[in-house]
Design a protein around this motif. Structure first.
Motif, PDB file in Angstrom:
ATOM      1  N   LYS A 195      -9.971  10.510  -1.484  1.00 23.89           N
ATOM      2  CA  LYS A 195      -9.256  10.970  -2.681  1.00 23.89           C
ATOM      3  C   LYS A 195      -9.842  10.341  -3.938  1.00 23.89           C
ATOM      4  N   LEU A 196     -10.332   9.104  -3.806  1.00 20.90           N
ATOM      5  CA  LEU A 196     -10.905   8.391  -4.958  1.00 20.90           C
ATOM      6  C   LEU A 196     -12.366   8.791  -5.203  1.00 20.90           C
ATOM      7  N   GLY A 197     -12.897   9.702  -4.385  1.00 21.57           N
ATOM      8  CA  GLY A 197     -14.276  10.156  -4.574  1.00 21.57           C
ATOM      9  C   GLY A 197     -15.310   9.140  -4.157  1.00 21.57           C
ATOM     10  N   GLU A 198     -15.038   8.403  -3.081  1.00 20.28           N
ATOM     11  CA  GLU A 198     -15.980   7.401  -2.584  1.00 20.28           C
ATOM     12  C   GLU A 198     -16.347   7.721  -1.130  1.00 20.28           C
ATOM     13  N   PRO A 199     -17.129   8.786  -0.925  1.00 27.12           N
ATOM     14  CA  PRO A 199     -17.426   9.216   0.453  1.00 27.12           C
ATOM     15  C   PRO A 199     -18.196   8.181   1.267  1.00 27.12           C
ATOM     16  N   GLU A 200     -19.138   7.465   0.640  1.00 29.32           N
ATOM     17  CA  GLU A 200     -19.915   6.477   1.405  1.00 29.32           C
ATOM     18  C   GLU A 200     -19.014   5.354   1.926  1.00 29.32           C
ATOM     19  N   ALA A 201     -18.103   4.885   1.058  1.00 34.48           N
ATOM     20  CA  ALA A 201     -17.176   3.834   1.478  1.00 34.48           C
ATOM     21  C   ALA A 201     -16.248   4.344   2.573  1.00 34.48           C
ATOM     22  N   SER A 214       0.824  -1.213   0.000  1.00 35.08           N
ATOM     23  CA  SER A 214       0.000   0.000   0.000  1.00 35.08           C
ATOM     24  C   SER A 214       0.854   1.258   0.000  1.00 35.08           C
ATOM     25  N   GLN A 215       1.867   1.287   0.846  1.00 34.37           N
ATOM     26  CA  GLN A 215       2.727   2.463   0.948  1.00 34.37           C
ATOM     27  C   GLN A 215       3.448   2.753  -0.370  1.00 34.37           C
ATOM     28  N   ILE A 216       3.928   1.677  -1.012  1.00 35.19           N
ATOM     29  CA  ILE A 216       4.651   1.864  -2.284  1.00 35.19           C
ATOM     30  C   ILE A 216       3.701   2.362  -3.371  1.00 35.19           C
ATOM     31  N   ASN A 217       2.519   1.765  -3.445  1.00 38.15           N
ATOM     32  CA  ASN A 217       1.532   2.199  -4.442  1.00 38.15           C
ATOM     33  C   ASN A 217       1.110   3.646  -4.220  1.00 38.15           C
ATOM     34  N   GLN A 218       1.032   4.046  -2.962  1.00 41.73           N
ATOM     35  CA  GLN A 218       0.701   5.434  -2.660  1.00 41.73           C
ATOM     36  C   GLN A 218       1.768   6.380  -3.215  1.00 41.73           C
ATOM     37  N   ARG A 219       3.030   5.977  -3.026  1.00 41.84           N
ATOM     38  CA  ARG A 219       4.120   6.831  -3.517  1.00 41.84           C
ATOM     39  C   ARG A 219       4.135   6.902  -5.036  1.00 41.84           C
ATOM     40  N   LEU A 220       3.602   5.855  -5.668  1.00 39.62           N
ATOM     41  CA  LEU A 220       3.520   5.843  -7.134  1.00 39.62           C
ATOM     42  C   LEU A 220       2.210   6.469  -7.629  1.00 39.62           C
ATOM     43  N   ASN A 221       1.402   6.977  -6.690  1.00 43.19           N
ATOM     44  CA  ASN A 221       0.092   7.561  -7.004  1.00 43.19           C
ATOM     45  C   ASN A 221      -0.887   6.550  -7.601  1.00 43.19           C
ATOM     46  N   PHE A 222      -0.679   5.277  -7.269  1.00 39.08           N
ATOM     47  CA  PHE A 222      -1.626   4.227  -7.677  1.00 39.08           C
ATOM     48  C   PHE A 222      -2.606   4.049  -6.515  1.00 39.08           C
ATOM     49  N   TYR A 223      -3.577   4.969  -6.439  1.00 37.26           N
ATOM     50  CA  TYR A 223      -4.412   5.048  -5.244  1.00 37.26           C
ATOM     51  C   TYR A 223      -5.361   3.865  -5.091  1.00 37.26           C
ATOM     52  N   GLU A 224      -5.887   3.367  -6.184  1.00 33.85           N
ATOM     53  CA  GLU A 224      -6.821   2.231  -6.085  1.00 33.85           C
ATOM     54  C   GLU A 224      -6.105   0.998  -5.538  1.00 33.85           C
ATOM     55  N   GLU A 225      -4.873   0.754  -6.040  1.00 32.77           N
ATOM     56  CA  GLU A 225      -4.105  -0.393  -5.551  1.00 32.77           C
ATOM     57  C   GLU A 225      -3.721  -0.202  -4.082  1.00 32.77           C
ATOM     58  N   ALA A 226      -3.360   1.035  -3.730  1.00 35.60           N
ATOM     59  CA  ALA A 226      -2.999   1.320  -2.336  1.00 35.60           C
ATOM     60  C   ALA A 226      -4.181   1.071  -1.406  1.00 35.60           C
ATOM     61  N   GLU A 227      -5.363   1.526  -1.824  1.00 41.35           N
ATOM     62  CA  GLU A 227      -6.561   1.317  -1.006  1.00 41.35           C
ATOM     63  C   GLU A 227      -6.861  -0.170  -0.861  1.00 41.35           C
ATOM     64  N   ARG A 228      -6.694  -0.915  -1.962  1.00 42.01           N
ATOM     65  CA  ARG A 228      -6.921  -2.368  -1.913  1.00 42.01           C
ATOM     66  C   ARG A 228      -5.979  -3.028  -0.908  1.00 42.01           C
ATOM     67  N   GLY A 229      -4.744  -2.548  -0.881  1.00 40.43           N
ATOM     68  CA  GLY A 229      -3.771  -3.103   0.060  1.00 40.43           C
ATOM     69  C   GLY A 229      -4.151  -2.844   1.511  1.00 40.43           C
ATOM     70  N   THR A 263      -3.784   2.480   9.736  1.00 36.12           N
ATOM     71  CA  THR A 263      -4.326   1.713   8.600  1.00 36.12           C
ATOM     72  C   THR A 263      -5.731   2.206   8.261  1.00 36.12           C
ATOM     73  N   TRP A 264      -6.576   2.391   9.288  1.00 41.22           N
ATOM     74  CA  TRP A 264      -7.932   2.912   9.057  1.00 41.22           C
ATOM     75  C   TRP A 264      -7.871   4.312   8.430  1.00 41.22           C
ATOM     76  N   LEU A 265      -7.007   5.174   8.986  1.00 43.01           N
ATOM     77  CA  LEU A 265      -6.916   6.546   8.483  1.00 43.01           C
ATOM     78  C   LEU A 265      -6.413   6.576   7.040  1.00 43.01           C
ATOM     79  N   SER A 266      -5.374   5.786   6.753  1.00 41.20           N
ATOM     80  CA  SER A 266      -4.792   5.784   5.402  1.00 41.20           C
ATOM     81  C   SER A 266      -5.798   5.294   4.377  1.00 41.20           C
ATOM     82  N   ARG A 267      -6.505   4.217   4.720  1.00 46.28           N
ATOM     83  CA  ARG A 267      -7.492   3.687   3.771  1.00 46.28           C
ATOM     84  C   ARG A 267      -8.628   4.689   3.557  1.00 46.28           C
TER      85      ARG A 267
END
Length: 462
Positions: A382-388, A343-358, A372-376
Motif C-alpha cells: 500500500k505504501l508503494g514499496e514492492p522491494e521491501a 499497529s492495528q490502531i494505526n491501521q484503523r487511523l490510516n496511519f500506514y507508515e506507523e502501522a508498518e513500523r509496529g 504479522t508477516w501478511l499485515s506488514r
C-alpha cells in the motif's frame, strides 16, 4: 535457635555485635556461635556470618558444626572444591553426621548431579530420626530432574509427618498439575482435608483444581470453606471472584475483589478484575476508573494497558486507544502485544507508515505469526514499496513454506516490477497449494490481474 530483636534471649547476638565495634575479643561457647551464624545466614548477612565463623573457629577449632557452617559458605560462594575437601576431612572425624551428607548433596546439586545428590540424601535418611527436611530435599532434587512422580511421593512423606507443612502441600499439588492429574489432586486434597478439615490452604488448592476442570459450583464451595477457615485469606477471595466471573455473577465478584482491597494493599490484579466486571455490567465510567487505577498501581502490568486500550478500541475511539498504547510502549518497548495493538490502531487511523513500523518491530521481537508477516507486507504494498514487501514475504516463506497466501502476494509483486519469470513461478505455486486464494491477485494487484499473461496462467490452472 534463631534470634529475634524482640527476644530477651538475644544477649549473645547483642554482645557479639558490640564486640565487633571494639577491639575487645569476648568468649562465646560453640553453641552461641552456631546460633549467631544461623541468625546471620537466615538474614542473608553473609559477611557477618563469615566473621562469626572465623571468630568461632578461633575459639573452638575442633567444632565440627562450626566447620560445617564454613562448608555452607563455600557452597554458597561456589567454592565447591574447597567445600568438598573440608567435607572429606570432617567425614573422617564424624562419619555418622547427617549434616555432612546434606552438604555433600548440596554440592552435587550445584553441579547438576541430582541423582548423586538423591543417593547421598537417601543415605542420610538412615542416620536421622527427623526425616522431614530430608524428604523435602529429596523431593526438590527429583523436581530438578523433572521426575514429578517421585517428587510428589517425597513431598507426601513430608505431609505424613507434618500436616502443617504447607510448602510440601504446594509442591505436591504442583506435581499433580504438571502431570495433568487434576482428578487425582482432588482425591488427595479431600483425603488431606479429612485429617485437617480447617486447613484453608488445602481448601484453596481444592478450589483451584475444580476451577481448572471448570466445575465452578464445586470450586465456589471450596473457596467458601477456605474463607470459613480463615476470613482474612486474600487468595481465597481473589479465586472466589474469578469463579463468580465465570458464573457471570459480576456484582458478587466485585464484592469479593473489594474485600481483598480492604484486607491488604490494593493489587493490580484485583483492580483489573473489578474494571473488567464493571465493563461487562456496561458501567463504563467505573470500568475506566478501575483500569486507570490498575496502570497507576502497577505500570508494568501489561494486562492493565491492554484492557484500557481495548476498551477504547471497542468504542472506536482510536485516538484515545493510541494514546494509551503509546504510554504503554514508553514503559516497556519490548512487549510484543503492545506493538501489535499499536499497529492495528494505526491501521484503523490510516496511519500506514506507523502501522508498518509496529509490525516490523513485532517481527524483530520474535513474533513470527503468519498474520504479522501478511499485515506488514500488505502495508508495504500500500505504501508503494514492492522491494521491501518482497523481502518481507521471502522471509515469511521460510517460516511458512508452501503457503498459498504468501505465494500469490509474491507473484503479484514480481509481476508488478516486471519480473515475469519469478511472478509465474510463484503464481503456479499458489495455484498448486490452494486455488481459493486467487482473489488476492485481484484485490492487492488490480493492474496485474488484467495482464494477459496472468489471465492465461489463471485460466490454464483453474
Amino acid at each position: 535457635m534463631e534470634y529475634s530483636r524482640d527476644d530477651n534471649k538475644n544477649l549473645p547476638l547483642t554482645k557479639f555485635e558490640s564486640m565487633l565495634k571494639t577491639n575487645h575479643v569476648l568468649f562465646f561457647d560453640s553453641e552461641e556461635f552456631e546460633n549467631i551464624i544461623h541468625h546471620y545466614l537466615n538474614q542473608g548477612k553473609i559477611a557477618l556470618a563469615k566473621k562469626a565463623i572465623k571468630l568461632g573457629l578461633g575459639q573452638h577449632p575442633t567444632s565440627i558444626n562450626l566447620r560445617l557452617f564454613k562448608v555452607e559458605i563455600y557452597v554458597f560462594e561456589d567454592k565447591l572444591i574447597e567445600a568438598d575437601d573440608l567435607l572429606n576431612e570432617l567425614y573422617g572425624l564424624d562419619p555418622t553426621n547427617e549434616e555432612l551428607f546434606i552438604q555433600k548433596a548440596n554440592i552435587y546439586s550445584k553441579k547438576d548431579e541430582h541423582l548423586k545428590a538423591i543417593e547421598v540424601l537417601k543415605h542420610a535418611l538412615e542416620l536421622t530420626d527427623d526425616a522431614i527436611d530430608l524428604y523435602s530435599l529429596i523431593g526438590m532434587e527429583y523436581l530438578f530432574l523433572d521426575n514429578f512422580e517421585e517428587a510428589k511421593a517425597y513431598f507426601m512423606k513430608c505431609l505424613e509427618s507434618d500436616l502443617e507443612d504447607y510448602s510440601a502441600l504446594y509442591n505436591v499439588i504442583y506435581c499433580f498439575e504438571f502431570l495433568n492429574q487434576n482428578e487425582d489432586a482432588i482425591s488427595y486434597l479431600n483425603m488431606f482435608l479429612d485429617k485437617n478439615p480447617y486447613c484453608e490452604v488445602a481448601w484453596h488448592q481444592l478450589g483451584k483444581q475444580y476451577f481448572i476442570l471448570k466445575d465452578y459450583r464445586k470450586a465456589l464451595t471450596a473457596f467458601d470453606f477456605a474463607i470459613i477457615s480463615d476470613d482474612t485469606f486474600v487468595g481465597a477471595y481473589l479465586e472466589r471472584g474469578k469463579v463468580l466471573e465465570q458464573l457471570k455473577r459480576y456484582e458478587d465478584a466485585i464484592e469479593n475483589y473489594n474485600i481483598t482491597l480492604k484486607l491488604d494493599d490494593p493489587t493490580s490484579f484485583a483492580l483489573l478484575r473489578i474494571g473488567s466486571c464493571y465493563e461487562k455490567l456496561d458501567n463504563e465510567d467505573l470500568a475506566l476508573q478501575y483500569f486507570d487505577r490498575t496502570v497507576h498501581e502497577d505500570p508494568l502490568l501489561d494486562k492493565g494497558w491492554i484492557a484500557i486500550t481495548k476498551f477504547y478500541n471497542k468504542k472506536k475511539n482510536y485516538q484515545k486507544a493510541l494514546y494509551y498504547i503509546n504510554k504503554a510502549i514508553n514503559i516497556d518497548s519490548e512487549n510484543v502485544i503492545y506493538w501489535k495493538l499499536y499497529s492495528q490502531i494505526n491501521q484503523r487511523l490510516n496511519f500506514y507508515e506507523e502501522a508498518e513500523r509496529g509490525f516490523k518491530k513485532t517481527l524483530e521481537l520474535g513474533n513470527y505469526e503468519l498474520n504479522t508477516w501478511l499485515s506488514r507486507g500488505d502495508l508495504l504494498i500500500k505504501l508503494g514499496e514492492p522491494e521491501a514487501a518482497i523481502y518481507n514475504f521471502e522471509q515469511a516463506i521460510e517460516f511458512y513454506p508452501e503457503n498459498a497466501e504468501i505465494e500469490y502476494r509474491l507473484a503479484g509483486l514480481y509481476f508488478l516490477i516486471n519480473e515475469n519469470d519469478k511472478g509465474t513461478f510463484h503464481l503456479k505455486n499458489g495455484l498448486r497449494y490452494n486455488q481459493e486464494y486467487t482473489f488476492i491477485i485481484d484485490e492487492l494487484f488490480p493492474k496485474v490481474s488484467n495482464r494477459v499473461l496472468v489471465k492465461n496462467l489463471l485460466k490454464a490452472n483453474l
